[in-house]
Design a protein around this motif. Structure first.
Motif, mmCIF file in Angstrom:
data_model
loop_
_atom_site.group_PDB
_atom_site.id
_atom_site.type_symbol
_atom_site.label_atom_id
_atom_site.label_comp_id
_atom_site.label_asym_id
_atom_site.label_seq_id
_atom_site.Cartn_x
_atom_site.Cartn_y
_atom_site.Cartn_z
ATOM 1 N N UNK A 44 33.474 -47.158 -23.435
ATOM 2 C CA UNK A 44 33.365 -48.321 -24.303
ATOM 3 C C UNK A 44 32.144 -48.140 -25.195
ATOM 4 N N UNK A 45 32.328 -48.331 -26.489
ATOM 5 C CA UNK A 45 31.213 -48.219 -27.425
ATOM 6 C C UNK A 45 30.463 -49.549 -27.473
ATOM 7 N N UNK A 46 29.266 -49.565 -26.930
ATOM 8 C CA UNK A 46 28.475 -50.802 -26.849
ATOM 9 C C UNK A 46 27.448 -50.899 -27.980
ATOM 10 N N UNK A 47 27.572 -50.009 -28.972
ATOM 11 C CA UNK A 47 26.593 -49.980 -30.066
ATOM 12 C C UNK A 47 26.543 -51.305 -30.823
ATOM 13 N N UNK A 48 27.730 -51.833 -31.153
ATOM 14 C CA UNK A 48 27.804 -53.089 -31.900
ATOM 15 C C UNK A 48 28.671 -54.061 -31.105
ATOM 16 N N UNK A 49 28.045 -55.004 -30.403
ATOM 17 C CA UNK A 49 28.809 -55.926 -29.557
ATOM 18 C C UNK A 49 29.736 -56.817 -30.377
ATOM 19 N N UNK A 50 29.429 -57.015 -31.660
ATOM 20 C CA UNK A 50 30.302 -57.818 -32.513
ATOM 21 C C UNK A 50 31.598 -57.072 -32.862
ATOM 22 N N UNK A 51 31.633 -55.790 -32.545
ATOM 23 C CA UNK A 51 32.853 -55.002 -32.738
ATOM 24 C C UNK A 51 33.678 -54.944 -31.452
ATOM 25 N N UNK A 52 33.221 -55.652 -30.403
ATOM 26 C CA UNK A 52 33.911 -55.646 -29.109
ATOM 27 C C UNK A 52 34.186 -57.081 -28.658
ATOM 28 N N UNK A 53 35.096 -57.792 -29.334
ATOM 29 C CA UNK A 53 35.356 -59.189 -28.977
ATOM 30 C C UNK A 53 36.016 -59.332 -27.608
#
Length: 610
Positions: free
Chosen positions: A420-429
């Motif tokens: 899981x890419x956690x770099x941008x949390x706003x990209x992981x709703x």
């Protein structure tokens, strides 16, 4: 390497299990009538033995040519070799390998093979022909991009958490030798890119701009901070002090005196030389013979002969259908505003996002347990290997996909990994979690790839081969199964499913638009903004991915639609005889299949059930 001996297919066994007494008598009579003569049996056995020996020898030769691939499939004979993939000698060896084995397999009478081996024969022929067609295009002039990079792959191998073993002193010495081969590759890559510049076969400028910081991230001041130094930090306690000291000195010298200078040279080459020669066009149409090249890539990735224009039209139709479904969800939840307002709300309001990275990872672990409870209702065959959830490594998170899956070790020593890419949390709703887990983990990629690796009784090339349309088509079909599993009863999670399906539909439009219709990167980004709630950072990464690996993104929807259409056909023709678990067995128990071969297998199964 073991010999491959094919067993009866699970589907055939299940089909016979449902027969009544009269049916059994009829089957026995038919089998008696159809019994081959001793001469025919000998011919069939001989043809099958020749075929199995041929493809076994091919796989051995392939592993010798592709030593890193050998490591990934669990064959450790070549762990000290890198292979180059770029030299004239390599290109000739690859051509000779495919030409020789295509010639040899055509000498075998396909009609003398069992039904399962006929499918395998078709796959082997298909692979050799596609590989030879691929050689007619100058792929080696663009040896890396921001999405698939040999540098990143080598960092992952050297991390101690991938396929490269680091258990013995010999393992450590093997990796030293492989790194030396990689250093030579770094030099050769520049030579090939120079040839590409002369031939006007170069990357788009924006992709070169993405590669430069990836390379710069590897150029550390302290050697111990290099990701390539990681094996030294992981040395087993069982190593003697003398071995530890020797290995530390050897790795320090190799990294500091050879590897880092060559990585610096490659970074400087991209920054000072290649960037100036990169192209202004964003799609493959801007390359010499680019439209023909792209049609080849579209067909090889989808394993079909569909024209690019047809794929584009399917994408437009699917986008329209999914938009309509999304609007129904908007109405269902009582949202006041139009669909674009709904997109904006779902993409920005705090309640739809985690506030810390670990919370996101933990959420997927909870979801894993929930999904696992439903799986036995839909599958007879499930993987023995487990999978774990991990964040994408920090050095590649900025340009990596939102999620991905890495296969488990073939010997079972390492589980699969759902990244899981956690770099941008706003990209992981939060509303996108269920569908993403179904796709990347179980029953999506984890099931298809792990089961394939665990198969017995199929040739090795079949266990470890892959077709993007099959693997990604299956993963997208797994998202569809979530509806039947009751995992999308929450309308927001169902919207997440639609959103991910929309991504795959938009890919048909955008990928073909970029590479065949003259779209710009900006046009592609705007199209995706207009038709989805995706975060802009995700959209940009997606579009640049399509620019780097044309045709690959077409595979998801094309593959899913084929699996769904074959299932609908089986349901229609078999009626009450249709068994969903048995259908899934047919799809999953022969390895990855080209679309045409998969269709042949399902049609044979339907006929057998009747």
């Amino acid at each position: 390497m073991r010999k491959a001996v094919l067993a009866l297919s699970i589907g055939a066994i299940l089909g016979l299990a449902g027969c009544g007494e009269n049916d059994n008598k009829q089957i026995q009579q038919a089998e008696k009538t159809a019994q081959p003569t001793a001469e025919q049996s000998a011919q069939m056995q001989s043809a099958e033995q020749v075929y199995l020996l041929l493809v076994d020898n091919y796989f051995k030769d392939l592993l010798q040519l592709e030593p890193i691939y050998a490591t990934f499939v669990g064959v450790n004979d070549y762990n000290d070799q890198f292979g180059d993939g770029l030299s004239d000698a390599y290109l000739k060896q690859r051509h000779d390998l495919n030409t020789r084995y295509l010639k040899e397999v055509k000498k075998i009478d396909r009609s003398q093979l069992s039904n399962e081996l006929k499918l395998s024969y078709d796959m082997f022929n298909y692979d050799r022909n596609v590989a030879l067609a691929d050689e007619t295009f100058p792929n080696h002039f663009m040896p890396m991009n921001q999405f698939y990079s040999t540098v990143i792959s080598m960092v992952q191998l050297g991390s101690g958490e991938s396929a490269q073993p680091f258990n013995t002193v010999e393992d450590y010495r093997n990796w030293e030798k492989r790194l030396q081969g990689f250093i030579e590759w770094l030099k050769l890559a520049q030579v090939r890119m120079d040839e590409g510049v002369q031939s006007k076969v170069v990357l788009p400028r924006v992709l070169v701009e993405r590669i430069i910081p990836q390379l710069s991230a590897q150029l550390v001041d302290n050697i111990s901070d290099s990701l390539f130094y990681t094996p030294i930090t992981l040395m087993p306690e069982s190593f003697s002090d003398a071995d530890k000291q020797a290995l530390t000195q050897e790795y320090t010298a190799l990294i500091g005196e050879q590897l880092l200078p060559e990585l610096t040279s490659l970074r400087d080459y991209f920054q000072n030389t290649y960037l100036k020669s990169s192209r202004a066009t964003d799609g493959w149409w801007g390359l010499p013979n680019g439209k023909v090249w792209y049609q080849h890539l579209a067909n090889s990735h989808t394993t079909t002969t569909m024209p690019v224009d047809e794929i584009h039209k399917i994408g437009l139709d699917e986008v329209a259908r999914i938009l309509s479904e999304m609007d129904k969800v908007r109405v269902q939840v009582g949202f006041e505003g139009d669909l674009s307002d709904f997109f904006a709300s779902l993409s920005s309001e705090p309640q739809y996002f985690f506030t810390d990275r670990q919370g996101l990872i933990d959420g997927y672990m909870v979801l894993k347990d929930k999904i696992n409870l439903e799986l036995p209702k839909y599958f007879n065959v499930m993987p023995k290997a487990d999978y774990v959830v991990k964040p994408v490594e920090s050095f590649r998170e900025q340009s990596a996909a939102g999620a991905s899956y890495d296969a488990p070790a073939v010997d079972g020593s390492r589980p699969g990994v759902f990244y899981i890419n956690t770099y941008n949390l706003k990209a992981q709703p939060k509303w996108g979690m269920t569908t993403l887990s179904l796709h990347e983990a179980a029953p999506g990629h984890h099931f298809q790839i792990a089961i394939k690796q665990e198969l017995s009784g199929v040739p090795e090339f079949q266990r470890f081969g892959n077709y993007t349309a099959f693997e990604e088509g299956w993963a997208l079909y797994a998202e569809y199964l979530g509806i039947e599993m009751g995992l999308f009863n929450d309308p927001y999670q169902y919207f997440g499913k639609l959103s991910d399906e929309m991504l795959r539909a938009m890919r048909l439009v955008v990928d073909t638009g970029l590479h065949a219709k003259g779209w710009t990167r900006e046009q592609a980004i705007q199209y995706m903004k207009d038709n989805s709630p995706m975060a802009e950072s995700d959209i940009i990464a997606e579009v640049e991915r399509y620019m780097a690996i044309p045709g690959q993104a077409l595979s998801y929807k094309v593959g899913q639609l084929k699996i769904l259409s074959l299932r609908a056909q089986a349901e229609k023709e078999l009626g009450e005889q249709f068994d969903l678990k048995a259908y899934h067995d047919q799809i999953l128990t022969s390895g990855s299949l080209p679309m045409e071969v998969m269709e042949l297998k399902v049609n044979d199964w339907i006929a057998a059930q009747k």
